[in-house]
Write a protein that holds these residues in place. Structure first.
Motif, short mmCIF file in Angstrom:
data_model
loop_
_atom_site.label_atom_id
_atom_site.label_comp_id
_atom_site.label_asym_id
_atom_site.label_seq_id
_atom_site.Cartn_x
_atom_site.Cartn_y
_atom_site.Cartn_z
N LYS A 298 -8.19 16.40 -16.86
CA LYS A 298 -8.79 15.11 -17.24
C LYS A 298 -7.80 14.25 -18.01
N ARG A 299 -7.15 14.85 -19.00
CA ARG A 299 -6.22 14.08 -19.83
C ARG A 299 -5.00 13.63 -19.03
N TYR A 300 -4.49 14.53 -18.19
CA TYR A 300 -3.29 14.22 -17.41
C TYR A 300 -3.55 13.09 -16.41
N GLU A 301 -4.66 13.20 -15.68
CA GLU A 301 -4.95 12.18 -14.68
C GLU A 301 -5.25 10.83 -15.31
N LYS A 302 -5.93 10.85 -16.44
CA LYS A 302 -6.25 9.59 -17.13
C LYS A 302 -4.98 8.90 -17.63
N ASP A 303 -4.06 9.64 -18.18
CA ASP A 303 -2.85 9.07 -18.78
C ASP A 303 -1.79 8.67 -17.74
N THR A 304 -1.65 9.46 -16.69
CA THR A 304 -0.54 9.26 -15.77
C THR A 304 -0.90 8.62 -14.44
N GLY A 305 -2.16 8.71 -14.04
CA GLY A 305 -2.55 8.21 -12.72
C GLY A 305 -2.22 9.20 -11.62
N ASN A 306 -1.59 10.31 -11.97
CA ASN A 306 -1.30 11.36 -11.00
C ASN A 306 -2.52 12.27 -10.84
N ILE B 35 -0.02 17.55 -8.33
CA ILE B 35 0.50 18.87 -8.69
C ILE B 35 -0.59 19.90 -8.42
N ARG B 36 -0.28 20.88 -7.58
CA ARG B 36 -1.24 21.94 -7.27
C ARG B 36 -0.96 23.15 -8.16
N VAL B 37 -1.97 23.55 -8.95
CA VAL B 37 -1.82 24.62 -9.92
C VAL B 37 -2.66 25.83 -9.50
N GLY B 38 -2.03 26.98 -9.36
CA GLY B 38 -2.75 28.20 -9.00
C GLY B 38 -3.23 28.94 -10.24
N LEU B 39 -4.51 29.32 -10.23
CA LEU B 39 -5.13 30.02 -11.34
C LEU B 39 -5.88 31.24 -10.81
N VAL B 40 -6.28 32.13 -11.70
CA VAL B 40 -7.08 33.29 -11.29
C VAL B 40 -8.38 33.29 -12.09
N GLY B 41 -9.51 33.45 -11.39
CA GLY B 41 -10.80 33.47 -12.07
C GLY B 41 -11.47 32.10 -12.05
N GLU B 42 -12.71 32.08 -12.49
CA GLU B 42 -13.50 30.85 -12.45
C GLU B 42 -13.57 30.13 -13.79
N ASN B 43 -13.23 30.81 -14.88
CA ASN B 43 -13.32 30.18 -16.20
C ASN B 43 -11.96 29.57 -16.57
N ASN B 44 -11.82 28.30 -16.25
CA ASN B 44 -10.54 27.62 -16.47
C ASN B 44 -10.73 26.34 -17.26
N VAL C 215 0.84 -1.20 0.00
CA VAL C 215 0.00 0.00 0.00
C VAL C 215 0.87 1.25 0.00
N SER C 216 1.92 1.23 0.85
CA SER C 216 2.81 2.38 0.95
C SER C 216 3.48 2.68 -0.39
N LYS C 217 3.91 1.62 -1.07
CA LYS C 217 4.59 1.79 -2.35
C LYS C 217 3.65 2.39 -3.38
N GLU C 218 2.40 1.93 -3.35
CA GLU C 218 1.43 2.41 -4.34
C GLU C 218 1.14 3.89 -4.15
N SER C 219 0.93 4.30 -2.86
CA SER C 219 0.60 5.70 -2.62
C SER C 219 1.78 6.62 -2.91
N SER C 220 3.01 6.09 -2.73
CA SER C 220 4.18 6.93 -3.00
C SER C 220 4.37 7.17 -4.49
N GLN C 221 3.75 6.36 -5.32
CA GLN C 221 3.88 6.51 -6.77
C GLN C 221 2.92 7.56 -7.32
N THR C 222 1.87 7.88 -6.58
CA THR C 222 0.88 8.85 -7.03
C THR C 222 1.32 10.26 -6.66
N LYS C 223 1.46 11.11 -7.65
CA LYS C 223 1.90 12.49 -7.43
C LYS C 223 0.73 13.45 -7.61
#
Length: 287
Positions: free
Chosen positions: A63-71, A46-55, A36-44
């Motif tokens: 969606k694409r990043y999480e689907k392809d990488t599992g991060n 990334i916190r992205v800061g944006l301005v405004g609500e239309n992103n 379990v520890s090994k699996e959770s350590s593989q998931t990264k």
């Protein structure tokens, strides 16, 4: 006596079996926990800061990043232009994407930080908007015009007003000028500085307002259709206002962030969404 010996043997056998079973369960538990520890350590994340609500672009990237990488990609929206840099510098964010090159340069200079660019996003032209007039010829002597109050966008707005023929200023586009650098103001316009997030909201109180593209879109405007004067996005002077993705200096070559930027943001899919949501008023800068 013989029965007593048999009972002792039976008790000893049961004890050995119990001990072996307990050890086996203990080993399995350890192995399970390690997995379990090994699996959770593989998931990264990334916190992205944006301005405004239309992103929409970043939501599609997520969606694409999480689907392809599992991060995981966590999008954090702010309303004020200074907050995402403060959060990035303090480590509350991993990267941010909201500011142009000039804004980042000025922020670093004013705050003693060393945030760096790790990729271009879009060029978003600054515009003059009004709910009271249809063109700049309708401006009258003494009319109030709102501009953003942060150093880089305030200067950019003054150069925009000069391009529109309303004032004249000292310096060249990209210079850090202020209201004190206005040399001519024929209509004696009352130019007031407001937080960038308030420039669109001030339209009922001023004759016109200089509004950043992102804030204008959030307010329901289509810059290419609704601005009564729009910055020339093809001008060489506009390069300093290309928007960027920023990170801390120590993360300049971070492979995880570079993969996100190059293979998920700077793509034809992102360019298509930018074109759709901005109605052509923003242009991908990496192409």
């Amino acid at each position: 006596m013989k029965n007593l010996k048999n009972i002792k043997k039976l008790v000893l056998s049961l004890a050995v079996i119990f001990l072996a079973t307990a050890c086996g369960n203990s080993d399995n538990s350890k192995n399970s926990g390690s997995s379990v520890s090994k699996e959770s350590s593989q998931t990264k994340t990334i916190r992205v800061g944006l301005v405004g609500e239309n992103n929409e672009v970043w939501e599609d990237v997520k969606k694409r990043y999480e689907k392809d990488t599992g991060n995981k990609l966590e999008l954090v929206a702010f309303t004020d232009y200074n907050e995402p840099n403060e959060a990035l510098n303090s480590g509350d964010l991993d990267i941010n994407a909201f500011q142009h090159k000039k804004f980042l340069q000025d922020y670093n200079k004013e705050n003693g930080t060393d945030l760096v660019e790790i990729g271009d996003t879009v060029l978003a032209p600054l515009g003059i908007y009004s709910s009271q007039i249809k063109n700049l010829d309708q401006l009258e002597t003494g009319d109030r015009i709102a501009i953003p109050d942060d150093t880089s966008n305030s200067a950019r707005a003054l150069f925009l007003l000069q391009s529109a023929g309303l004032i004249k200023v000292k310096g060249n586009p990209g210079d850090s000028i202020s209201l004190d650098d206005i040399t001519e103001n024929p209509k004696k316009l009352d130019i007031v500085e407001l937080a960038a997030s308030q420039t669109a909201r001030s339209l009922d109180d001023v004759k016109a307002s200089v509004i950043n593209s992102g804030m204008a879109v959030d307010a329901g405007f289509i810059p290419t259709e609704d601005a009564i004067f729009l910055e020339d996005k093809d001008s060489p002077d506009s390069k300093i206002y290309v928007n960027v993705i920023a990170a801390r200096k120590e993360d300049k070559d971070n492979k995880l962030y570079k993969d996100l930027v190059k293979n998920y943001y700077q793509t034809d899919q992102s360019a298509k969404i930018i074109e759709e949501i901005s109605k052509g008023s923003q242009i991908p800068s990496w192409k």
